[in-house]
Design an enzyme around this catalytic site. Structure first.
Site, PDB file in Angstrom:
ATOM      1  CB  CYS A 382      -3.084   2.250  13.881  1.00  0.00           C
ATOM      2  SG  CYS A 382      -3.423   3.754  12.964  1.00  0.00           S
ATOM      3  CG  HIS A 508      -4.221  -0.435   9.877  1.00  0.00           C
ATOM      4  ND1 HIS A 508      -4.900  -0.760  11.038  1.00  0.00           N
ATOM      5  CD2 HIS A 508      -4.267   0.911   9.775  1.00  0.00           C
ATOM      6  CE1 HIS A 508      -5.345   0.347  11.600  1.00  0.00           C
ATOM      7  NE2 HIS A 508      -4.980   1.378  10.853  1.00  0.00           N
ATOM      8  CD  GLU A 510      -4.566  -4.382  11.001  1.00  0.00           C
ATOM      9  OE1 GLU A 510      -3.328  -4.189  11.002  1.00  0.00           O
ATOM     10  OE2 GLU A 510      -5.387  -3.504  11.346  1.00  0.00           O
TER      11      GLU A 510
HETATM   12  N1  GLN Z   1      -6.992   7.509  16.064  1.00  0.00           N
HETATM   13  C1  GLN Z   1      -5.675   7.408  15.543  1.00  0.00           C
HETATM   14  C2  GLN Z   1      -5.453   8.308  14.342  1.00  0.00           C
HETATM   15  O1  GLN Z   1      -6.382   8.737  13.710  1.00  0.00           O
HETATM   16  C3  GLN Z   1      -5.335   5.973  15.197  1.00  0.00           C
HETATM   17  C4  GLN Z   1      -6.158   5.402  14.101  1.00  0.00           C
HETATM   18  C5  GLN Z   1      -6.117   3.918  14.010  1.00  0.00           C
HETATM   19  O2  GLN Z   1      -5.771   3.228  14.958  1.00  0.00           O
HETATM   20  N2  GLN Z   1      -6.536   3.376  12.879  1.00  0.00           N
HETATM   21  O3  GLN Z   1      -4.331   8.597  13.996  1.00  0.00           O
END
Ligand code: GLN
Length: 532
Positions: A382, A508, A510
């Site tokens: 992310c 994600h 994970e």
């Molecule tokens: N802050 C980034 C976004 O909103 C990444 C979010 C995250 O790592 N879950 O896109």
């Protein structure tokens, strides 16, 4: 008829109610029952999505896009069955529902009160999962500790529900602490007695006492607990500290937890227990042939729970690779051009963690530059993927001020931009791009090789995305989009094919790794780390 098991906690918080609930569920699953777990949290946030990880650890996202408590992660990792919106309910959610109904005039002029209106709504939600007809047993974990003012409506709801369900249809498991007094060299049962007394004062009688302890309880102590806490002798269950949470189900089995619970619920023993896959996993976990050191670069590294699912994914992927994964948490704001080689040079791989806001991001970019240039396996999740894109833009494409629109609204190269649908959103709670979306992988990419398919679905939690205006330039310069959303072209994965292992993912992974199905990308990352 669905049977209900309630898990409450006494004496202290952080005793591992979630792990206990997941372990019990696993054992019942091993006996052929279909089980789910839900968690009721006593705080006023409608969900934990708006909570800082320092407050409440990681926010776990379900397939259907609910932002939930991290214990749901344990439920999924243990049971291999997805949870949903319905599996996590907070006091905030309960009150929101009741107050909305009051505004709609649904209470027909009545005074709206904690009892019966709040407790009715809690009970309705506690029974909701039974409507699917999918489960034989529903385990409900009550967050917090019995005796807290805020948990009272939940304890009262359990009391009412136990009565309504009738004999043999429900069970209350109370998890408590048996402290060891070093000076007296003795385990003490008094706090547990008090905690049970307190529950009895609320009209709720625990059926099983689960005793968290550093030392073996011994016969005498078990008898004493049985007598003073008014439970059968076999209902005193020892939960001794273990080095791995994955040992807990088998430990609980040694205490006959599953057979006792089934008997108390008047359920047949459904043949032999099948925990063989779990036992295989434990065998691999305990007898690794390799060892790798991985740096986890993030900004919440002081708090173990902030990257819970990532750490657990490493354990799953390590076991299947016969490898012990030693994770070194490194605070991204500590990383500089001067110390990066010393901090990361000896690592077998580096994972750059998800996150929000600009604290520590330059350190993440420095770390990524180092691993990219030194061919050290890299996995970005992310925000970690977004930082990899920015690093490439700055140092390979020479866009000096390249940035994410999240951190710098004035950048001339917003290589990470706000998603179109996010631009009109004002409210923060539950409004990110959440939950499962499909993704198509480029054939022969590292990701496709890892997944062994080109069509996947993964969970998300973000507002920003790769800016597709730059896609051509990136691909010509050697960073490819190897995973994209088939409906809107959103870049889900970037890779540098020339690098040993350089994979950044917008989703994600994970959140989908479990004991029995370790996540393919974590598995391939660990493989690359072993080879390094
Ligand atoms: N802050 C980034 C976004 O909103 C990444 C979010 C995250 O790592 N879950 O896109």
């Amino acid at each position: 008829m669905v049977k209900y098991i309630f898990v409450t906690g006494g004496v202290s918080s952080s005793l591992g109610k979630g792990i206990f609930a997941a372990s019990l569920a696993k054992l019942l699953q091993g006996r052929g029952y279909s089980v789910t777990i839900q968690k009721f949290d006593p705080y006023l946030n409608v969900d934990p999505g708006t909570l800082n990880p320092y407050e409440h650890g990681e926010c776990y996202v379900t397939e259907d896009g609910a932002e939930t408590d991290l214990d749901l992660g344990h439920y999924e990792r243990f049971l291999n069955v997805p949870t949903s919106q319905m599996n996590n309910v907070t006091t905030g959610r309960i009150y929101q529902t009741v107050i909305n109904q009051e505004r709609e005039g649904k209470y027909l002029g009545k005074t709206v009160q904690v009892i019966p209106h709040i407790t009715d709504e809690i009970k309705r939600r506690m029974r909701l999962l039974s409507e699917s007809g999918k489960y034989h047993i529903i385990i409900t974990e009550i967050g917090g500790t019995v005796g807290d003012i805020e948990s009272l409506p939940f304890v009262e709801s359990v009391r009412q529900l136990v009565r309504e369900l009738g004999p043999y249809n429900s069970l209350v498991c109370h998890l408590t602490l048996i402290p060891f007094l070093n000076s007296a060299k003795e385990l003490k049962t008094k706090p547990t007695q008090h905690s049970v007394n307190q529950m009895m004062g609320y009209g709720l009688k625990p059926d099983l006492i689960i005793c968290r302890t550093e030392h073996e309880l011994g016969e005498e102590l078990r008898n004493k607990l049985s007598l003073f806490c008014n439970v059968d002798r076999e209902c005193v269950i020892q939960a001794i500290d273990k080095s791995s949470i994955y040992e807990v189900p088998l430990e609980m089995q040694k205490e006959n937890l599953d057979t006792t619970v089934l008997r108390k619920l008047s359920l047949p023993n459904a043949g032999n227990s099948d925990m063989s896959a779990w036992e295989d996993f434990m065998l691999k976990l305990k007898n690794p042939k390799h060892e790798v050191h991985i740096a986890l670069v993030g900004k919440y590294v002081e708090l173990q729970d902030a990257y819970k699912s990532i750490n657990e994914s490493f354990i799953h992927a390590g076991a299947i690779n016969n490898c012990k994964v030693i994770v070194h948490s490194i605070h991204s704001s500590e990383i500089t051009d001067e110390n990066v080689s010393e901090l990361l040079g000896q690592m077998n791989g580096v994972l750059v963690a998800p996150g929000f806001g600009d604290r520590g991001i330059e350190g993440k970019i420095t770390a990524i530059k180092f691993v990219r240039e030194n061919n050290i396996p890299f996995f970005g999740i992310c925000l970690g993927m977004q930082m990899a894109v920015i690093e490439y833009a700055r140092n390979v494409l020479h866009y000096a001020d390249a940035h994410s629109f999240e951190m710098n609204k004035k950048t001339t190269h917003p290589v990470i931009d706000m998603m179109e649908e996010q631009k009109t959103i004002k409210k923060k709670g539950g409004t990110m791009r959440l939950g499962a979306y499909n993704c198509i992988l480029k054939e022969k990419s590292k990701s496709a090789l890892a997944y062994k398919t080109t069509s996947i679905s993964e969970r998300h939690r973000h507002r920003y995305e790769f800016n597709n205006k730059y896609l051509d330039v990136f691909e010509k310069a050697g960073m490819e989009a190897t995973g994209t959303n088939p409906d809107n072209g959103l870049v889900e994965i970037v890779e540098i094919p020339k690098h040993k292992y350089f994979v950044g993912v917008q989703f994600h992974p994970e959140l989908k790794s479990t004991v029995l199905t370790p996540h393919p990308l974590f598995v391939s990352f660990i493989k690359a780390c072993i080879e390094k």
